[in-house]
Write an enzyme that holds these catalytic residues in place. Structure first.
Site, PDB file in Angstrom:
ATOM      1  N   GLN A 177      24.477   5.581  42.477  1.00 16.90           N
ATOM      2  CA  GLN A 177      25.277   6.431  43.363  1.00 16.90           C
ATOM      3  C   GLN A 177      26.182   5.583  44.258  1.00 16.90           C
ATOM      4  O   GLN A 177      27.069   6.110  44.921  1.00 16.90           O
ATOM      5  CB  GLN A 177      24.374   7.323  44.225  1.00 16.90           C
ATOM      6  N   ARG A 204      19.761  15.789  48.365  1.00 14.17           N
ATOM      7  CA  ARG A 204      20.828  16.772  48.574  1.00 14.17           C
ATOM      8  C   ARG A 204      20.995  17.143  50.048  1.00 14.17           C
ATOM      9  O   ARG A 204      21.066  18.315  50.420  1.00 14.17           O
ATOM     10  CB  ARG A 204      20.602  18.028  47.747  1.00 14.17           C
ATOM     11  N   CYS A 205      21.025  16.102  50.876  1.00 14.91           N
ATOM     12  CA  CYS A 205      21.340  16.338  52.282  1.00 14.91           C
ATOM     13  C   CYS A 205      21.754  15.003  52.849  1.00 14.91           C
ATOM     14  O   CYS A 205      21.551  13.975  52.236  1.00 14.91           O
ATOM     15  CB  CYS A 205      20.150  16.890  53.052  1.00 14.91           C
ATOM     16  N   GLU A 211      25.829  19.638  50.170  1.00 10.79           N
ATOM     17  CA  GLU A 211      24.440  19.593  50.594  1.00 10.79           C
ATOM     18  C   GLU A 211      24.069  20.720  51.552  1.00 10.79           C
ATOM     19  O   GLU A 211      22.892  20.984  51.787  1.00 10.79           O
ATOM     20  CB  GLU A 211      24.187  18.226  51.223  1.00 10.79           C
TER      21      GLU A 211
END
Lengths: 284, 807
Positions: free
Chosen positions: B238, B385-386, B761
Site C-alpha cells: 500500500q 478501512r479507517c 473509510e
C-alpha cells in the site's frame, strides 16, 4: 494449503473402485464432491496416499422413483436433488433441506453420498436420512449390504462402513404428512448452529406417525426416538409439544465452538425444533 | 463550416468527464474480464517459491530447528532460519511503530503462526513438503492473551530482548510487557469537571480484535539481478516508496538499486501497509539463490499472522449537565498490540489519531491516555478501512453518547443535536488538539432524521416493544444512530511522518504533443479507482478529457515519491498534489497561449478547456493546441514541453463526517438480527465521482456490518487462533448484505485545492457505531448499557438471557 502427494484414480465402474479400496485399505479414500475432503487434505490433517474419484461411475448417479420407493445414487449432486420435480412431488423435504446446504457453488458439486458417508455431524443429509429412516447400500469386497441410516453413525467421522466399502445408493419410502427442515446458521455456507427436521401425520386429531431428527447437535445425527414415542398416538396440544421439544433437547449433546457455547446451542435447538414442529403441523 | 455547431460551454465541460461526473471506472474492463495483473500472476524465468514453517504454539522457547530432512528433499533449495539471517542483521526488522520484530523466530516464538523458518523450493508442492519436514523443538511457556493480565507482577515476560529497557520508542515503560503510555488533553482539569458534574456516565467499551482480510492475501516476488546489482520487488504494497526506503535502510542496498512495484492489488484495507517477514525472506532468498522468489500467503496465514486491527479496551467517563450539555470526557484505553508493536501509525502517534475521540461534539475539556501492552497474539493494529484508530475513537464516543443519553433519560438524537459543534465554530479546535476544518453537522443530522422519519421509527419501535411485552412477539426493534467525524489525509509534514518520511504526496504530469497526458502519483489504488478519479480531477484542472489521461501508480522507478494509500489519504493529499500540478501546467499553458494569440498573459482567461482572450471569446487556444505548440514552437523565454510536478504538504487534515441510521429487528430467542434499514449520509466535501463514492460507501458499510455483527479474530486461553478460516471469520456475501440508502451534504474543505475530503473509510467508521448502537438500542428498555461486539447470534442471545428475557 498444499496437500501431500497422492495417486489419483478414476475408475469407471463400482467393482474397480471397490477393488482399489480393497488393495489399499485405509491408505485410500474415495472422493465425491470433495468439499469436506479436499480442505482437510490441503491442511494436511489427513494423509491420503490413494484418492479414488467416483465421478466417472455412472451406475451410482441418478434418482429412481418406483411407486413409493425412492432410490438415489450416491454420486447424485445436491443441485440434482433440488431440481428433480418428481422427487419434489413425492418427497418435498429433500428440496427444502438441500436448499439449506452451503451455497449454490457447493451444491453444484456436493453429492448426497459424500454428505451422508463422511460422518460429519455438521452435514445436513445424515439428519435428514434419520428422519426418512433411509437405507444405505454399501458395496465392498464381500459384496453388497444394506445398513439403516439410523445405525450407520458411531461418532464424529466414524461410521460402520468398512475400509473397503463404498456407499453406492440411498433408498427410502416417500414420506407422508407434514414436513419441515429448520436450520439456524450464521451465514450462507455455514454449518448449522442447530437444525431439526420433522415429518408428522395427523389422523382423527391424533398424531398417527412421526419422525424427528437433529443436525449438528451431537457427535452423530440424532434420531429423537424418545420424542417420537411421546407424540405418537397423542392429540397435539401445547403441552405435548413442550414435552416433545424437551425430549429432543434432552437427546442433544452439542459441543461449544465459534457458533456459541453449549447452553446457547441447546436453547436454539429447542427453538428450531419448535419451528419445525409448528411448520410440519401446519402442512398436515 | 456553418453547419458545425460550436459546442456550448456546458457541452465542452461535460465532454471532459471532470469533477462531479459519475464516470465509469476505467479499471473495471480488465478486472471484470479476469485480466488484472496481481502479484500471483507474475511469473519470472527460473522463479522459485518460498513458504514458512509457522509456530503451532503461542509462546515457547525454540530449542532447535532441524532443517536436514527438508534440505534432503528433492526440489527444496534452501531453508532459512534466524541463524542464517543473523549475519546479515536481518533476523529482526524495525516496525513502523519504533519497535522491532523477529523476521524468523530468534530463540522463541511469541504468537501462534509466527514465522520460524523459510523453505525455498521448485514449486509450492515441494515447498509444502519441505515445510512439513522441518523439525522444530518447542519448550512451551505460559501464555498471556488477556491484556489486563499482561502487566501483573508475575506475568510471564514476553519480550526478553527488551525486558530491561525502561524507555521505549514512545517514553517510559513500567513493566516488561508494557509498550507505551500516550496522553492527550488536560488530566487534572478533566478529573475536576467529572467530580463536580451533575451527571456522569462511566462505561468500558471494547472494540474487539478483527482483521482487514483483503480478498487477495499479502505476497511478493523478489528478484535480485546479480549482474547489475538491482533488486526488484513486486508486492502487495500500500506504500511502495516507503517500502523501498525501508528495504534500503535495513538491507544496505542503495535505494537507487531497489525498484518496488505494486501491481494490481486486490484490496488492502490497511493489511498491506506494514512490512512482513515474507518480504524480507523472499529478498534474502533471492540474493542467496540468485533467482526470483515468490511468496504468497494463504488465507489462514493471512488471518493468523499478518496485521490485525482494533483490540482496544476503552474505559470512558462522560459528564454533562442535567439538561444534557456535555461538560467533559475522559478515556483510558488498554491497547492489545500482540507480540510486537507493529502498528502502522504516523511515528509520533503510537495510538494513531485516537484523540479524535471527542467526535462531533463541542466538549470543553477532555483527557485521553492509551497504554499499549504486549500479549501472545499476532502483531499489527492497522487502520482497517479507517484512518489511524479513528473507528475505535468514533465507536467509543458514539457508545458514550448513547450511555449518557440513557443516564439522562434523553433521546440520543436530541443529545447529539444539543452538543454538535456548530457550523459557525469551524475551524474548530478540539479539547484534544485537532483543528476541524469544516462541517455542518446540524444540517446533516436534520436531513438524516427527516429522511428516515425518525419520529415514526420511534413510534414503530414502541409498538413492537408493546407486542413483545404482551407476549405476542419475540422480536425487538433497535434504532442505531451515529454521527461521526473522521480525521484523514495524513498529513502535514510538521507532525506526520512514518519512520522520518514526511507524509506529503506527489503527482507528476506530462502532456503529450497531441494533447493527451500521463499522470503519475505516489499513491497506489487497491480498488479505490484512482485511475478514474484522479483523471477527473485533472480533466477539470487542465481541460483534457479524463479518457485522454493515463494514470500510473506503484512503480518506484517511475512514480514520484509519496507515502501511499491508506487512511483515506489519497484524495486529500495526492488528489491535492494532482490539482496543484494541473495548475502548474495551466500556468505554463497560459504563457504559451498568450504567445500564440499575441496578447499579454493577463489578457487571457481560462474557459473549461482553453484560454480565450478576455472580451473576445472567439479568440482562443485549446489545451490540445497549446500542447502541440509546446512541442513545435520556439517560444522566447519558455522551455519546450508541458510537464509539471507537485509535492503537496497538506496544511491540515481533512474531517469527513456523516450521519448514519440502522434499523434492525432482533429475535431474542435465536439472537438473529434482521437489518431492515441502513441510511448513510456522508459529507466528504467536494464530490469527485458520485458513483465511486456510492460504491465506497456500500463496501465500507458491508465491512462495518461484518465487524459489528460477527467478524473477529478470537483466541482461546492457550493463544490458539479460533477464527483462522472464512468459515468462522465472517465476510458477508450478497445474502447477508442489506439494502443501503446513501445520501449526502457537501461542505468543501477550505484548505484543499478542490475542497475534497476523502470518503473510502467513512462508512466503516460511521457504520460500526450505527450497527452496534441498533443492537444496544433494542435492549435499552430492559436496562442494557453495554454489550461488546461482535453481536453475533450467541452474544445477542446472551444479552437477552442476562436481561431475563428468556424466562
Amino acid at each position: 494449503m498444499i496437500p501431500s502427494a497422492f495417486t489419483f484414480y478414476k475408475p469407471d465402474n463400482i467393482d474397480k473402485a471397490v477393488s482399489l479400496m480393497a488393495d489399499f485399505g485405509d491408505e485410500a479414500r474415495v472422493i465425491a464432491g470433495g468439499h469436506s475432503l479436499i480442505p482437510v487434505m490441503k491442511q494436511r490433517l489427513t494423509d491420503i496416499k490413494h484418492l479414488i474419484d467416483l465421478s466417472g461411475i455412472n451406475e451410482i448417479k441418478g434418482i429412481e422413483i418406483t411407486d413409493n420407493q425412492i432410490s438415489i445414487g450416491a454420486m447424485t449432486t445436491q443441485v440434482e436433488l433440488i431440481n428433480n420435480e418428481e422427487l419434489f412431488k413425492i418427497a418435498p423435504i429433500i428440496r427444502e433441506a438441500s436448499l439449506q446446504i452451503a451455497d449454490p457453488q457447493v451444491r453444484n458439486l456436493g453429492t448426497i453420498g459424500g454428505n451422508v458417508a463422511n460422518g460429519d455431524p455438521a452435514n445436513d443429509m445424515p439428519g435428514l436420512m434419520q428422519l426418512l429412516d433411509a437405507t444405505y447400500k454399501l458395496s465392498g469386497s464381500n459384496g453388497v449390504r444394506d445398513v439403516k441410516a439410523r445405525e450407520f453413525y458411531e461418532g464424529a467421522y466414524f461410521t460402520v462402513r468398512e475400509d473397503d466399502e463404498i456407499l453406492i445408493s440411498i433408498s427410502f419410502e416417500a414420506p407422508s404428512g407434514g414436513y419441515a427442515y429448520e436450520k439456524q446458521k450464521r451465514k450462507i455456507g455455514d454449518y448449522a448452529t442447530a437444525a431439526a427436521g420433522v415429518i408428522l401425520k395427523v389422523e382423527n386429531n391424533m398424531c398417527s406417525s412421526a419422525s424427528i431428527a437433529l443436525t449438528n447437535l451431537s457427535d452423530t445425527p440424532v434420531y429423537c426416538n424418545k420424542a417420537v414415542d411421546i407424540i405418537l398416538g397423542k392429540e397435539i396440544d401445547n403441552n405435548i409439544l413442550t414435552q416433545v421439544i424437551e425430549a429432543c433437547v434432552e437427546q442433544s449433546d452439542p459441543v461449544a465452538d465459534q457458533r456459541g457455547p453449549v447452553e446457547f446451542k441447546r436453547y436454539v435447538a429447542g427453538i428450531v425444533i419448535k419451528k419445525a414442529l409448528t411448520r410440519a403441523i401446519e402442512r398436515t | 463550416m456553418d453547419d458545425v455547431k460550436t459546442p456550448s460551454r456546458e457541452e465542452r465541460k461535460s465532454a471532459l468527464s471532470g469533477l462531479g461526473t459519475s464516470r465509469k471506472r476505467v479499471e473495471d474492463a480488465r478486472f471484470t474480464q479476469g485480466k488484472g495483473n496481481y502479484v500471483d500472476d507474475i511469473k519470472l524465468k527460473g522463479m522459485l517459491f518460498g513458504d514458512f514453517v509457522r509456530s503451532p504454539v503461542a509462546h515457547a522457547r525454540v530449542k532447535n530447528v532441524d532443517t536436514s530432512a527438508a534440505l534432503a528433499l528433492p526440489g527444496v533449495h534452501a531453508v532459512l532460519t534466524a541463524a542464517d539471517l543473523e549475519p546479515l542483521g536481518l533476523h529482526w526488522m524495525p516496525t513502523l511503530a519504533g519497535d522491532k520484530q523477529m523476521v524468523l523466530a530468534d530463540g522463541k516464538v511469541l504468537f501462534q503462526g509466527q514465522e520460524v523458518a523459510f523453505v525455498v523450493g521448485d514449486d509450492r508442492y515441494a515447498v509444502a513438503d519441505g515445510v512439513s519436514l522441518v523439525e522444530v523443538e518447542y519448550e512451551e511457556l505460559p501464555v498471556v492473551t488477556d491484556p489486563f493480565k499482561a502487566e501483573l507482577k508475575d506475568a510471564p515476560i514476553l519480550r526478553e530482548d527488551i525486558a530491561d529497557q525502561k524507555e521505549g520508542a514512545h517514553g517510559a515503560r513500567r513493566h516488561p510487557n508494557h509498550i507505551f503510555t500516550w496522553e492527550a488533553g488536560e488530566k487534572e482539569e478533566t478529573n475536576k469537571v467529572l467530580e463536580e458534574a451533575e451527571v456522569v456516565a462511566d462505561e468500558m467499551v471494547y472494540y474487539h480484535r478483527t482483521h482487514p482480510c483483503p480478498l487477495e492475501t499479502c505476497g511478493c516476488v523478489a528478484s535480485m539481478d546479480k549482474v547489475n546489482g538491482k533488486l526488484t520487488v513486486w508486492g502487495t504494497f500500500q506504500a511502495p516508496h516507503a517500502v523501498r526506503t525501508v528495504a534500503s535502510l535495513i538491507s544496505s542496498i542503495p535505494e537507487h538499486n531497489i525498484r518496488i512495484i505494486s501491481p494490481d492489488i486486490g484490496g488492502g484495507f490497511g493489511n498491506k501497509v506494514g512490512v512482513y517477514p515474507g518480504y524480507v525472506c523472499s529478498i534474502v532468498a533471492s540474493i542467496v539463490t540468485g533467482v526470483p522468489i515468490k511468496w504468497v500467503e494463504d488465507r489462514m496465514d493471512n488471518l493468523m499472522a499478518t496485521a490485525f486491527a482494533r483490540d482496544y479496551w476503552m474505559h470512558g467517563k462522560i459528564s454533562a449537565t442535567k439538561e444534557g450539555k456535555i461538560t467533559g470526557l475522559w478515556c483510558h484505553t488498554t491497547a492489545d498490540h500482540g507480540a510486537f508493536d507493529a502498528c502502522a501509525d504516523p511515528t509520533k502517534f503510537p495510538a494513531g489519531f485516537m484523540n479524535i475521540c471527542t467526535g462531533s461534539y463541542d466538549i470543553p475539556v477532555a483527557y485521553l491516555a492509551v497504554d499499549g501492552v504486549y500479549t501472545n497474539k499476532a502483531p499489527g493494529g492497522v487502520a482497517y478501512r479507517c484512518s489511524f484508530r479513528v473507528t475505535e475513537a468514533s465507536y467509543f464516543i458514539e457508545r458514550m453518547i448513547e450511555v449518557l443519553a440513557q443516564k439522562l433519560g434523553m433521546d440520543s438524537a436530541e443529545l447529539r443535536s444539543k452538543n454538535f459543534i456548530k457550523k459557525e465554530q469551524f475551524p474548530y479546535t478540539s479539547a484534544l488538539g485537532w483543528e476541524y476544518d469544516s462541517g455542518d453537522y446540524h444540517q446533516a443530522w436534520e436531513k438524516a432524521m427527516t429522511s428516515v422519519n425518525y419520529k415514526q421509527l420511534r413510534e414503530d419501535q414502541a409498538k413492537q416493544l408493546q407486542l413483545f411485552k404482551d407476549g405476542k412477539s419475540r422480536k425487538l426493534m433497535g434504532i442505531g444512530l451515529s454521527h461521526f467525524t473522521e480525521i484523514v489525509g495524513a498529513g502535514p509534514v510538521k507532525n506526520c511522518d512514518i519512520l522520518g518520511l514526511g507524509m506529503f504526496d506527489a503527482c507528476e504530469i506530462r502532456i503529450h504533443p497531441t494533447g493527451s497526458a500521463i499522470a503519475r502519483l505516489g499513491t497506489i489504488s487497491q480498488g479505490q479507482g484512482h485511475a478514474t478519479t484522479f483523471a477527473q480531477i485533472l480533466a477539470s484542472e487542465i481541460g483534457i478529457p479524463a479518457s485522454d489521461i493515463t494514470l500510473e501508480e506503484g512503480d518506484t522507478d517511475t512514480a514520484p515519491y509519496g507515502l501511499g494509500t491508506y487512511g483515506s489519504r489519497s484524495t486529500p493529499v495526492a488528489g491535492a498534489a494532482t490539482a496543484m500540478a494541473g495548475r502548474k501546467i495551466r500556468a505554463k499553458a497560459q504563457m504559451i497561449a498568450a504567445y500564440l494569440l499575441e496578447v499579454h498573459d493577463d489578457d487571457l482567461e481560462w474557459d473549461v478547456d482553453r484560454f480565450s482572450v478576455k472580451g473576445a471569446p472567439e479568440k482562443f487556444k485549446t489545451m490540445k493546441e497549446i500542447a502541440f505548440a509546446s512541442y513545435n514552437q520556439a517560444i522566447p523565454g519558455v522551455e519546450p514541453g508541458l510537464e509539471a510536478v507537485s509535492y503537496y504538504d497538506p496544511p491540515n487534515m481533512t474531517y469527513p463526517n456523516g450521519a448514519y441510521v440502522v434499523v434492525m429487528e432482533i429475535d431474542v430467542d435465536t439472537g438473529v438480527s434482521d437489518i431492515k434499514q441502513v441510511y448513510a449520509l456522508d459529507d466528504c466535501g467536494t464530490r469527485i465521482n458520485p458513483m465511486i463514492i456510492e460504491g465506497q460507501v456500500h463496501g465500507g458499510l458491508t465491512e462495518a456490518l461484518a465487524i459489528s455483527m460477527g467478524q473477529e479474530i478470537a483466541y482461546d486461553e492457550q493463544g490458539n487462533v479460533m477464527t483462522g478460516t472464512l468459515m468462522d471469520f465472517f465476510i458477508p456475501t450478497a445474502w447477508e448484505t442489506p439494502n443501503y440508502e446513501t445520501d449526502y451534504t457537501e461542505t468543501p474543505s477550505p484548505h484543499h485545492p478542490i475542497g475534497a475530503k476523502g470518503v473510502g473509510e467513512s462508512p466503516n467508521v460511521g457504520g460500526v457505531s450505527a450497527f452496534s448502537n441498533a443492537v444496544h438500542d433494542a435492549f435499552k428498555p430492559f436496562g442494557l448499557t453495554q454489550a461488546h461486539m461482535p453481536h453475533d447470534h450467541w452474544r445477542v442471545w446472551k444479552i437477552a438471557k442476562d436481561l431475563g428475557l428468556h424466562s
